[in-house]
Design a protein around this motif. Structure first.
Motif, PDB file in Angstrom:
ATOM      1  N   MET A   1      40.992  26.970  29.977  1.00  0.00           N
ATOM      2  CA  MET A   1      39.930  27.731  29.351  1.00  0.00           C
ATOM      3  C   MET A   1      38.986  28.339  30.400  1.00  0.00           C
ATOM      4  SD  MET A   1      39.013  28.781  26.511  1.00  0.00           S
ATOM      5  CE  MET A   1      38.048  28.774  25.094  1.00  0.00           C
ATOM      6  N   ALA A   2      38.634  27.563  31.405  1.00  0.00           N
ATOM      7  CA  ALA A   2      37.730  28.055  32.447  1.00  0.00           C
ATOM      8  C   ALA A   2      38.384  29.192  33.228  1.00  0.00           C
ATOM      9  CB  ALA A   2      37.332  26.922  33.384  1.00  0.00           C
ATOM     10  N   LEU A   3      39.679  29.090  33.456  1.00  0.00           N
ATOM     11  CA  LEU A   3      40.403  30.136  34.181  1.00  0.00           C
ATOM     12  C   LEU A   3      40.404  31.445  33.382  1.00  0.00           C
ATOM     13  CD1 LEU A   3      42.012  30.845  36.693  1.00  0.00           C
ATOM     14  CD2 LEU A   3      44.061  30.064  35.520  1.00  0.00           C
ATOM     15  N   VAL A   4      40.572  31.341  32.082  1.00  0.00           N
ATOM     16  CA  VAL A   4      40.553  32.527  31.223  1.00  0.00           C
ATOM     17  C   VAL A   4      39.171  33.165  31.259  1.00  0.00           C
ATOM     18  CG1 VAL A   4      40.736  33.314  28.817  1.00  0.00           C
ATOM     19  CG2 VAL A   4      42.391  31.665  29.721  1.00  0.00           C
ATOM     20  N   ARG A   5      38.136  32.351  31.222  1.00  0.00           N
ATOM     21  CA  ARG A   5      36.755  32.851  31.273  1.00  0.00           C
ATOM     22  C   ARG A   5      36.488  33.523  32.623  1.00  0.00           C
ATOM     23  NH1 ARG A   5      32.666  35.303  29.433  1.00  0.00           N
ATOM     24  NH2 ARG A   5      30.643  34.477  29.964  1.00  0.00           N
ATOM     25  N   ALA A   6      36.899  32.894  33.715  1.00  0.00           N
ATOM     26  CA  ALA A   6      36.708  33.476  35.048  1.00  0.00           C
ATOM     27  C   ALA A   6      37.441  34.804  35.171  1.00  0.00           C
ATOM     28  CB  ALA A   6      37.181  32.493  36.117  1.00  0.00           C
ATOM     29  N   ARG A   7      38.638  34.853  34.653  1.00  0.00           N
ATOM     30  CA  ARG A   7      39.419  36.091  34.697  1.00  0.00           C
ATOM     31  C   ARG A   7      38.727  37.201  33.917  1.00  0.00           C
ATOM     32  NH1 ARG A   7      45.759  36.493  32.941  1.00  0.00           N
ATOM     33  NH2 ARG A   7      46.048  38.620  33.648  1.00  0.00           N
ATOM     34  N   SER A   8      38.151  36.865  32.785  1.00  0.00           N
ATOM     35  CA  SER A   8      37.430  37.828  31.968  1.00  0.00           C
ATOM     36  C   SER A   8      36.190  38.350  32.709  1.00  0.00           C
ATOM     37  CB  SER A   8      37.015  37.189  30.645  1.00  0.00           C
ATOM     38  OG  SER A   8      36.180  38.053  29.917  1.00  0.00           O
ATOM     39  N   ILE A   9      35.484  37.475  33.382  1.00  0.00           N
ATOM     40  CA  ILE A   9      34.295  37.872  34.145  1.00  0.00           C
ATOM     41  C   ILE A   9      34.686  38.819  35.277  1.00  0.00           C
ATOM     42  CG2 ILE A   9      32.508  37.020  35.732  1.00  0.00           C
ATOM     43  CD1 ILE A   9      32.364  34.509  33.897  1.00  0.00           C
TER      44      ILE A   9
END
Length: 184
Positions: free
Chosen positions: A1-9
């Motif tokens: 989940m954190a990786l998906v959020r970082a990628r989105s940012i």
């Protein structure tokens, strides 16, 4: 989940907020280079204060922020006027990079940091005259090969990021010239 959020940012930063992202990363990588240089100085016993100098790093961060927008616009216009990723196009871009933005960044860094350190304009000008040639010669060693990679392999929207990442090494060199180098 954190990786998906970082990628989105990251995706948002490098699509919708490219100018701001380039400015902030420019400051951040110049600060990182100074942190590296200060650690080297502390390890070798050469640091002028003997402890980490947060004000010095802050000045480096400010100079990085100052250089962020000119770099951003320079690379945008460079791609517009010399489009493409061929070796010939990249060589033309490297020449323009060295003839224009490198001269601007190197000279404004040397002069601007001196002013931020509290030196007079005459002292800052003298420091620029004493150090510019050595800095610019080092610039020619590091940047042309790095920029050939940048202009042939990196998509245009990530070029300033590539420059800023390479700038972590370059700012270590700039920090050395500003804080350790004594012209003879």
């Amino acid at each position: 989940m954190a990786l998906v959020r970082a990628r989105s940012i990251v995706r948002t930063a490098y699509s919708k907020n490219l100018l701001a992202t380039n400015i902030i990363t420019s400051g951040g990588f110049l600060l990182l280079g100074d942190v590296i240089q200060q650690n080297i100085e502390l390890y070798r016993g050469l640091h002028s204060k003997g402890t980490y100098d947060w004000n010095r790093s802050g000045r480096m961060f400010l100079m990085g922020l100052f250089h962020g927008a000119p770099r951003h616009y320079f690379y945008v216009y460079l791609e517009r006027f010399i489009p493409g990723r061929t070796i010939t196009c990249a060589a033309k871009k490297v020449f323009m990079d060295q003839a224009v933005i490198s001269v601007f960044v190197d000279s404004t860094f040397l002069y601007g940091i001196s002013i931020l350190e509290g030196h007079t304009t005459v002292q800052a000008w003298r420091g620029l005259q004493d150090k510019f040639l050595q800095v610019y010669l080092c610039d020619w060693i590091l940047w042309p090969p790095a920029q050939m990679l940048n202009f042939t392999l990196v998509p245009p929207r990530f070029r300033v990021l590539f420059v800023n990442a390479t700038n972590a090494a370059w700012s270590t060199i700039l920090s050395f010239f500003q804080h350790q180098y004594q012209a003879k």
